[in-house]
Design a protein around this motif. Sequence first.
Motif, mmCIF file in Angstrom:
data_model
loop_
_atom_site.group_PDB
_atom_site.id
_atom_site.type_symbol
_atom_site.label_atom_id
_atom_site.label_comp_id
_atom_site.label_asym_id
_atom_site.label_seq_id
_atom_site.Cartn_x
_atom_site.Cartn_y
_atom_site.Cartn_z
ATOM 1 N N GLY A 1 -98.325 -12.489 -86.568
ATOM 2 C CA GLY A 1 -97.956 -13.902 -86.567
ATOM 3 C C GLY A 1 -98.937 -14.785 -85.838
ATOM 4 N N TRP A 2 -100.024 -14.191 -85.276
ATOM 5 C CA TRP A 2 -101.011 -14.996 -84.555
ATOM 6 C C TRP A 2 -101.646 -16.035 -85.491
ATOM 7 N N LYS A 3 -101.832 -17.254 -84.960
ATOM 8 C CA LYS A 3 -102.505 -18.301 -85.702
ATOM 9 C C LYS A 3 -103.506 -18.995 -84.789
ATOM 10 N N PRO A 4 -104.626 -19.463 -85.345
ATOM 11 C CA PRO A 4 -105.648 -20.124 -84.510
ATOM 12 C C PRO A 4 -105.147 -21.473 -84.005
ATOM 13 N N ARG B 1 -109.344 -16.088 -95.049
ATOM 14 C CA ARG B 1 -109.226 -17.481 -94.619
ATOM 15 C C ARG B 1 -109.878 -17.736 -93.264
ATOM 16 N N ALA B 2 -110.252 -16.691 -92.555
ATOM 17 C CA ALA B 2 -110.812 -16.853 -91.215
ATOM 18 C C ALA B 2 -112.103 -17.680 -91.264
ATOM 19 N N LYS B 3 -112.184 -18.685 -90.396
ATOM 20 C CA LYS B 3 -113.318 -19.614 -90.419
ATOM 21 C C LYS B 3 -114.315 -19.361 -89.287
ATOM 22 N N SER B 4 -114.030 -18.396 -88.450
ATOM 23 C CA SER B 4 -114.944 -18.090 -87.350
ATOM 24 C C SER B 4 -114.730 -16.651 -86.908
ATOM 25 N N ARG C 1 -114.056 -15.739 -83.907
ATOM 26 C CA ARG C 1 -112.893 -15.727 -83.020
ATOM 27 C C ARG C 1 -111.596 -15.655 -83.815
ATOM 28 N N GLU C 2 -111.537 -16.411 -84.906
ATOM 29 C CA GLU C 2 -110.322 -16.377 -85.727
ATOM 30 C C GLU C 2 -110.158 -15.014 -86.400
ATOM 31 N N LEU C 3 -111.269 -14.440 -86.864
ATOM 32 C CA LEU C 3 -111.200 -13.111 -87.477
ATOM 33 C C LEU C 3 -110.686 -12.088 -86.471
ATOM 34 N N TRP C 4 -111.174 -12.165 -85.232
ATOM 35 C CA TRP C 4 -110.711 -11.267 -84.183
ATOM 36 C C TRP C 4 -109.207 -11.433 -83.961
ATOM 37 N N GLY C 5 -108.762 -12.672 -83.912
ATOM 38 C CA GLY C 5 -107.338 -12.935 -83.706
ATOM 39 C C GLY C 5 -106.486 -12.413 -84.853
ATOM 40 N N ARG C 6 -106.978 -12.558 -86.070
ATOM 41 C CA ARG C 6 -106.231 -12.065 -87.237
ATOM 42 C C ARG C 6 -106.097 -10.542 -87.214
ATOM 43 N N LEU C 7 -107.132 -9.867 -86.711
ATOM 44 C CA LEU C 7 -107.130 -8.406 -86.701
ATOM 45 C C LEU C 7 -106.443 -7.820 -85.476
ATOM 46 N N PHE C 8 -106.718 -8.413 -84.310
ATOM 47 C CA PHE C 8 -106.296 -7.779 -83.062
ATOM 48 C C PHE C 8 -105.297 -8.612 -82.251
ATOM 49 N N GLY C 9 -104.972 -9.787 -82.749
ATOM 50 C CA GLY C 9 -103.910 -10.551 -82.117
ATOM 51 C C GLY C 9 -102.564 -10.002 -82.517
ATOM 52 N N PRO C 10 -101.486 -10.519 -81.930
ATOM 53 C CA PRO C 10 -100.152 -10.034 -82.298
ATOM 54 C C PRO C 10 -99.773 -10.476 -83.710
#
Length: 280
Positions: free
Chosen positions: A277-280, A261-264, A266-275
């Motif tokens: 429950g992270w959401k854009p 579902r990642a649209k960018s 930055r979002e892909l990075w957040g999905r992989l390496f964020g905490p």
Amino acid sequence: MIPEQFIELATQVDEVFFLIGVAILVIEIAEAWFKGSLKGKTWLEMLASASTQVPYLLLEATMMTALYFGLYVFSETVVSWHLPTTLPWIFLAVVIADLTYYWEHRIAHRVRILWTQHAVHHSSRDYNIVTAVRFGPLESLWSFIAHIPMVLVGFSPDVVLGSVILVQAYQTWLHTELIGKLGTLEWVLNTPSHHRVHHGCDNKYLDKNYGGILIIWDRMFGSFQVEEERPRYGLTTDFDSQNPVKVWFSELPGLWRDIKRAKSGRELWGRLFGPPGWKP
């Protein structure tokens, strides 16, 4: 002491803690039987926990063996400085390995791709000694990476591996409700009481008490929480399966859906390496 002797000693200590774990398990089963709380689901939960050792040990025997062999070669050919293996230096290595474990563990709770593996350890709604061997298949890979700096500063790979074994072995006896609080030991050592908090999914207990052998790291770095009421164990999500395959890979389907579902970038990075429950 030569490095090979230390790793042999660490393995023997691991075996002692395993026997302690077996003794605790027998008492836990006997207590549950006398109380009438030994249900079929309890057995299935324990079997699911034990089953995680199948993929874990398979990867230990293949991928991790190859990686440690490479680490030995790297230590001998690239690292030209080697620290002595006298008792003071070995003691220091164990302390450093314990501190490394604290941060390795804490980061695994806050980085989603690492959490997909460590969540397996937390996913049981029951809390007994078998939980101690409930591991994600690739959990030891992050541990391997986290301890490479110890080799870079000059510790022998045998000393590093032996120290890791000791830190992990110590934690076996922590996974039980049989043992209450232990007085002044609670100030310095990780205890069953402290670790029950770590496995709690109540808001006040989330992401607390990451320590391996010593609890002083949590007190120093602001992640300590004393056990008050009995924790509610498991994940904050409603995962409650005893299917071994679902237990092994419980977090991966959700991660894969979010990656698709990642649209960018930055979002892909957040999905992989964020905490988690992270959401854009």
